[in-house]
Design a protein around this motif. Structure first.
Motif: not given
Length: 165
Positions: A49-78
């Motif tokens: 999330f931070e990587d995608n915002l780095a370098g932006l300034a007030a007024g800039d827009t963003f639109d990005f996707m973070i794959p589950c592996a880089d977010a909260y991981g795969e769902y673990d039935q265990a």
């Protein structure tokens, strides 16, 4: 001013996940009046999330996707486990207003860390809980606008620390 470490950042965003049919489901949303505010680079947000915002300034827009592996991981039935019913009982009874399928219950692990679990099922001798993050297994789609970027003031530090010194 561009987003960089130790600056206070405020963003207005919408978080979507993709349903099985490919449609997008809104999971979380801020408002301009109640934006997400955080200190950039302190590890309180997902790194991607931070990587995608780095370098932006007030007024800039963003639109990005973070794959589950880089977010909260795969769902673990265990991570769906049965816990003894007695740990949820008070005076030998389950509090049905607090422990029911879908309820989020606070638990403490062996190291004293607090974790939230979702109750899946209440059985005669156990309570089945899901320890997965609610967004595990999901790719996260963010759309939003940077509202503000600035050096934190003394007031910001007081406000963001909950008034603690």
């Amino acid at each position: 001013m561009k987003i960089a470490n130790n600056l206070l950042v405020a963003v207005d965003y919408k978080l979507f996940v993709k349903n099985d049919d490919g449609s997008m489901e809104l999971m979380e949303e801020t408002t301009i009046d109640q934006p997400l505010k955080f200190f950039f680079g302190l590890g309180t947000m997902l790194q991607k999330f931070e990587d995608n915002l780095a370098g932006l300034a007030a007024g800039d827009t963003f639109d990005f996707m973070i794959p589950c592996a880089d977010a909260y991981g795969e769902y673990d039935q265990a991570s769906v486990i049965d816990l003894p019913r007695k740990i949820f009982e008070i005076d030998g009874k389950i509090d049905e207003k607090g422990v029911y399928p879908g309820a989020i219950v606070p638990l403490v692990d062996s190291e004293g860390q607090r974790i939230n679990a979702e109750v899946v099922e209440v059985k005669a001798d156990a309570v089945t809980v899901d320890l997965n993050h609610p967004l595990s297994g999901e790719d996260l789609y963010f759309k939003g606008t940077v509202l503000d970027v600035h050096e934190p003031t003394e007031e910001d530090l007081r406000t963001m620390s909950g008034g603690c010194g």
